[in-house]
Design a protein around this motif. Sequence first.
Motif, mmCIF file in Angstrom:
data_model
loop_
_atom_site.group_PDB
_atom_site.id
_atom_site.type_symbol
_atom_site.label_atom_id
_atom_site.label_comp_id
_atom_site.label_asym_id
_atom_site.label_seq_id
_atom_site.Cartn_x
_atom_site.Cartn_y
_atom_site.Cartn_z
ATOM 1 N N UNK A 1 21.792 25.439 -5.075
ATOM 2 C CA UNK A 1 20.703 26.409 -4.917
ATOM 3 C C UNK A 1 19.809 26.078 -3.739
ATOM 4 N N UNK A 2 19.442 24.818 -3.573
ATOM 5 C CA UNK A 2 18.442 24.462 -2.564
ATOM 6 C C UNK A 2 18.950 23.482 -1.519
ATOM 7 N N UNK B 1 15.569 16.272 -9.983
ATOM 8 C CA UNK B 1 15.247 17.162 -8.859
ATOM 9 C C UNK B 1 14.586 16.389 -7.722
ATOM 10 N N UNK B 2 13.698 15.484 -8.044
ATOM 11 C CA UNK B 2 13.044 14.683 -7.003
ATOM 12 C C UNK B 2 14.061 13.806 -6.281
ATOM 13 N N UNK B 3 15.007 13.257 -7.018
ATOM 14 C CA UNK B 3 16.060 12.455 -6.403
ATOM 15 C C UNK B 3 16.873 13.311 -5.438
ATOM 16 N N UNK B 4 17.240 14.512 -5.873
ATOM 17 C CA UNK B 4 18.008 15.430 -5.024
ATOM 18 C C UNK B 4 17.203 15.837 -3.792
ATOM 19 N N UNK B 5 15.937 16.157 -3.995
ATOM 20 C CA UNK B 5 15.086 16.544 -2.870
ATOM 21 C C UNK B 5 15.005 15.433 -1.835
ATOM 22 N N UNK C 1 17.293 13.237 -1.224
ATOM 23 C CA UNK C 1 18.580 13.147 -0.538
ATOM 24 C C UNK C 1 18.700 14.156 0.606
ATOM 25 N N UNK C 2 18.119 15.333 0.432
ATOM 26 C CA UNK C 2 18.312 16.413 1.405
ATOM 27 C C UNK C 2 17.060 16.720 2.219
ATOM 28 N N UNK C 3 16.084 15.831 2.188
ATOM 29 C CA UNK C 3 14.805 16.138 2.813
ATOM 30 C C UNK C 3 14.908 16.406 4.314
ATOM 31 N N UNK C 4 15.868 15.832 5.005
ATOM 32 C CA UNK C 4 15.996 16.033 6.450
ATOM 33 C C UNK C 4 17.088 17.024 6.823
ATOM 34 N N UNK C 5 17.694 17.657 5.849
ATOM 35 C CA UNK C 5 18.776 18.608 6.104
ATOM 36 C C UNK C 5 18.253 20.035 6.047
ATOM 37 N N UNK C 6 18.726 20.900 6.949
ATOM 38 C CA UNK C 6 18.337 22.311 6.829
ATOM 39 C C UNK C 6 18.953 22.903 5.568
ATOM 40 N N UNK C 7 18.124 23.515 4.753
ATOM 41 C CA UNK C 7 18.578 24.059 3.474
ATOM 42 C C UNK C 7 18.906 25.537 3.606
ATOM 43 N N UNK C 8 19.568 26.060 2.598
ATOM 44 C CA UNK C 8 19.907 27.483 2.576
ATOM 45 C C UNK C 8 18.656 28.349 2.693
ATOM 46 N N UNK C 9 17.616 27.954 1.997
ATOM 47 C CA UNK C 9 16.375 28.739 2.029
ATOM 48 C C UNK C 9 15.773 28.747 3.437
ATOM 49 N N UNK C 10 15.855 27.627 4.153
ATOM 50 C CA UNK C 10 15.330 27.560 5.516
ATOM 51 C C UNK C 10 16.082 28.514 6.439
ATOM 52 N N UNK C 11 17.387 28.544 6.312
ATOM 53 C CA UNK C 11 18.203 29.430 7.136
ATOM 54 C C UNK C 11 17.877 30.885 6.807
ATOM 55 N N UNK C 12 17.706 31.177 5.519
ATOM 56 C CA UNK C 12 17.379 32.544 5.102
ATOM 57 C C UNK C 12 16.011 32.954 5.663
ATOM 58 N N UNK C 13 15.030 32.070 5.561
ATOM 59 C CA UNK C 13 13.703 32.369 6.109
ATOM 60 C C UNK C 13 13.762 32.602 7.603
ATOM 61 N N UNK C 14 14.533 31.794 8.299
ATOM 62 C CA UNK C 14 14.659 31.951 9.748
ATOM 63 C C UNK C 14 15.303 33.285 10.097
ATOM 64 N N UNK C 15 16.289 33.704 9.324
ATOM 65 C CA UNK C 15 16.944 34.986 9.610
ATOM 66 C C UNK C 15 16.008 36.151 9.325
ATOM 67 N N UNK C 16 15.185 36.021 8.298
ATOM 68 C CA UNK C 16 14.210 37.079 7.999
ATOM 69 C C UNK C 16 13.177 37.150 9.111
ATOM 70 N N UNK C 17 12.733 35.994 9.577
ATOM 71 C CA UNK C 17 11.778 35.951 10.670
ATOM 72 C C UNK C 17 12.355 36.555 11.944
#
Length: 108
Positions: A40-41, A78-82, A84-100
Amino acid sequence: MSIQDIIEGKKQWRAHVARVKALPPDYRIVYKEMQKYLFKVGPNDLPDGPLLPGILDFFEEGVAEGKGVLELIGTDVAAFCDDLVKDSPARADVHRASIGAESGADER
């Protein structure tokens, strides 16, 4: 992507799933919850990237050392997962960028 690449990808995924099924029940439950959360994230390359196999390697090492899964990751999955991926572009980031980008095109 060729047919051979697709077939090889499916073989690798099936081998990965077999490794997950070989984990003890507590590890397997936590792994599946992490997998759902990350799909999801998590990062865009999650299905083909190194994150899920890396988590599985980490879990297998924990099993070999006789540790419980919560000893390895803590109680907040969830905090452990977050973390792990804190420096990776997430799906939500890509979606926000495309909307912008779409809204910027409409303003012209």
